[in-house]
Design a protein around this motif. Structure first.
Motif, PDB file in Angstrom:
ATOM      1  N   GLU A  91      32.600  67.002 -22.727  1.00 15.84           N
ATOM      2  CA  GLU A  91      33.818  66.052 -21.947  1.00 15.84           C
ATOM      3  C   GLU A  91      34.354  64.969 -23.534  1.00 15.84           C
ATOM      4  OE1 GLU A  91      32.205  66.513 -18.005  1.00 15.84           O
ATOM      5  OE2 GLU A  91      31.348  65.201 -18.424  1.00 15.84           O
TER       6      GLU A  91
ATOM      7  N   ASP B 263      39.755  60.253 -16.223  1.00 16.82           N
ATOM      8  CA  ASP B 263      40.041  61.160 -17.777  1.00 16.82           C
ATOM      9  C   ASP B 263      41.480  60.539 -17.770  1.00 16.82           C
ATOM     10  OD1 ASP B 263      37.759  62.038 -17.830  1.00 16.82           O
ATOM     11  OD2 ASP B 263      37.997  63.653 -16.932  1.00 16.82           O
TER      12      ASP B 263
ATOM     13  N   VAL C  17      42.377  59.153 -21.481  1.00 15.65           N
ATOM     14  CA  VAL C  17      43.445  59.846 -22.841  1.00 15.65           C
ATOM     15  C   VAL C  17      44.815  58.583 -23.116  1.00 15.65           C
ATOM     16  CG1 VAL C  17      45.070  61.477 -23.360  1.00 15.65           C
ATOM     17  CG2 VAL C  17      42.945  62.110 -22.125  1.00 15.65           C
TER      18      VAL C  17
ATOM     19  N   SER D  80      42.617  65.936 -26.678  1.00 16.14           N
ATOM     20  CA  SER D  80      43.948  65.441 -25.962  1.00 16.14           C
ATOM     21  C   SER D  80      44.939  64.381 -26.125  1.00 16.14           C
ATOM     22  CB  SER D  80      43.529  64.848 -24.627  1.00 16.14           C
ATOM     23  OG  SER D  80      43.005  66.361 -23.551  1.00 16.14           O
TER      24      SER D  80
ATOM     25  N   LEU E  27      38.114  64.981 -24.376  1.00 14.56           N
ATOM     26  CA  LEU E  27      39.234  63.468 -24.151  1.00 14.56           C
ATOM     27  C   LEU E  27      39.902  63.261 -25.963  1.00 14.56           C
ATOM     28  CD1 LEU E  27      38.249  61.098 -22.144  1.00 14.56           C
ATOM     29  CD2 LEU E  27      39.794  62.373 -21.579  1.00 14.56           C
TER      30      LEU E  27
ATOM     31  N   HIS F 259      35.044  54.461 -20.199  1.00  8.53           N
ATOM     32  CA  HIS F 259      33.885  55.327 -19.210  1.00  8.53           C
ATOM     33  C   HIS F 259      33.948  54.486 -17.872  1.00  8.53           C
ATOM     34  CE1 HIS F 259      29.912  51.783 -19.526  1.00  8.53           C
ATOM     35  NE2 HIS F 259      30.578  51.991 -20.381  1.00  8.53           N
TER      36      HIS F 259
ATOM     37  N   ARG G 270      30.575  60.229 -19.495  1.00  7.73           N
ATOM     38  CA  ARG G 270      30.567  61.865 -19.743  1.00  7.73           C
ATOM     39  C   ARG G 270      29.718  62.226 -21.009  1.00  7.73           C
ATOM     40  NH1 ARG G 270      35.646  58.674 -19.735  1.00  7.73           N
ATOM     41  NH2 ARG G 270      36.907  59.298 -18.537  1.00  7.73           N
TER      42      ARG G 270
END
Length: 349
Positions: A319, A262, A266, A326, A323, A258, A315
């Motif tokens: 969300e 993003d 990742v 990804s 992540l 946090h 998030r």
């Protein structure tokens, strides 16, 4: 106001409410009432009130405060539930207030000290710029990212690490995950090792690896020795943007993601994924935003604090799953914890 918003304003218990507002939201959670409480803690007012109720004039004399101003600060801080006006002009500290004292288990004192520093206050002066650009207010004011700024400023870095030390995620992790009898745990971005030490104290069969930047972990050994777990921990200086120790059973990210936007989140997750063997699990502990799935929702102010100070975000579970995907990870479950954090258990896809 929605039910979710009401739960942010009125948590299940008063103690959990103060923890959520002060530790998660800092200056943004209950706003200036937290700032008033921070000033009362810094001037010793809360410490005196913890020993018993006091009239304002006596309290002002003992703590070197202006009486008329002191009563205004006390009434503002009463919104947090840390102090209470038991009769006109007479105040006492509650159990919540005593939890802000140095040495109290899980003390919020460290976060309150940080809340009064220019580094926490001045980024909010760039709030309009943050709103227009979506970028960190800290960078706008100080010209660097928060963590880069801490490097070379040992006093502020020490205050920050002390605040993190008193806000361990170990309780949330231990509640949400059934740790095996024996396992190796890599704490990624684990600061000076407070959370890892707490985990190892709770689970005697665990051994640990602590990873954080060299200037952060240089004092970690002392923290681990105080906790009595130094013989079960290897300290590895390094960045979570670089290759991590491979082959462990468990990897932990405690209040890390946090702090980052993003793309960086990742990158961190991808480095963890590259180190994980097929049977390993990743545990993520941090406040998460409310969603229709329920669980613990962090106050909206916490999300803004992450943005203004760090360029990060709080998030939702949806969300967080995006992540993970990804980075080649799949969520097994997400569970809330009464202390205001959620725990995500993930594995390689």
């Amino acid at each position: 106001m929605t039910d979710a918003q009401e739960s942010w304003a009125e948590p299940e218990s008063a103690k959990e409410g103060l923890a959520a507002h002060v530790r998660l939201a800092g200056a943004a959670g209950v706003g200036w009432s937290v700032m008033a409480l921070a000033a009362l803690a810094a001037t010793g007012v809360v410490e005196v009130l913890a020993r018993g109720r006091q009239p304002v004039d006596v309290l002002a004399d003992r703590c070197g405060c202006d009486p008329g101003t002191l009563v205004r600060f006390l009434r503002a801080a009463a919104v947090t539930g840390a102090v209470v006006e038991v009769e006109p002009g007479v105040f006492e500290a509650t159990e919540l207030g005593r939890d802000t004292l140095p040495g109290a288990p899980g003390s919020a004192e460290g976060m309150l000290r940080l809340a009064l520093t220019p580094e926490f206050l001045l980024p909010w002066s760039a709030a309009e710029q943050v709103l227009r650009t979506g970028r960190s207010g800290f960078e706008a004011v100080f010209g660097s990212r928060f963590y880069d700024y801490l490097d070379g400023r040992p006093e502020l870095a020490g205050m920050f690490q002390e605040a993190m030390r008193t806000t361990s995620s170990a309780a949330a992790l231990s509640t949400a995950f059934d740790f095996p009898a024996k396992a190796t745990v890599v704490d990624v971005g684990g600061g000076q090792g407070a959370m890892l030490a707490d985990l190892l104290a709770r689970h005697r069969g665990l051994t640990g690896v602590l990873v954080d930047l060299p200037h952060v972990v240089e004092d970690a050994r002392a923290c681990l020795e105080r906790a009595g777990v130094a013989d079960r921990v290897s300290v590895v200086p390094g960045s979570f943007f670089d290759p991590l120790p491979a082959g462990a059973d468990l990897y932990v990210l405690g209040r890390v993601l946090h702090n980052w936007p993003d793309a960086d989140a990742v990158r961190i997750l991808s480095c963890v994924r590259a180190a994980m063997p097929p049977a390993a699990r990743l545990l993520i502990a941090e406040p998460m935003a409310y969603s229709d799935e329920g669980g613990c929702g962090a106050p909206p102010g916490h999300d803004l604090l992450m943005l203004v100070l760090l360029g990060g975000r709080t998030r939702t579970p949806e969300e967080m799953r995006a992540l993970l995907r990804s980075a080649g990870l799949c969520e097994e479950r997400i569970s809330g914890h009464s202390g205001g954090e959620s725990v995500v258990v993930a594995r390689g896809c």
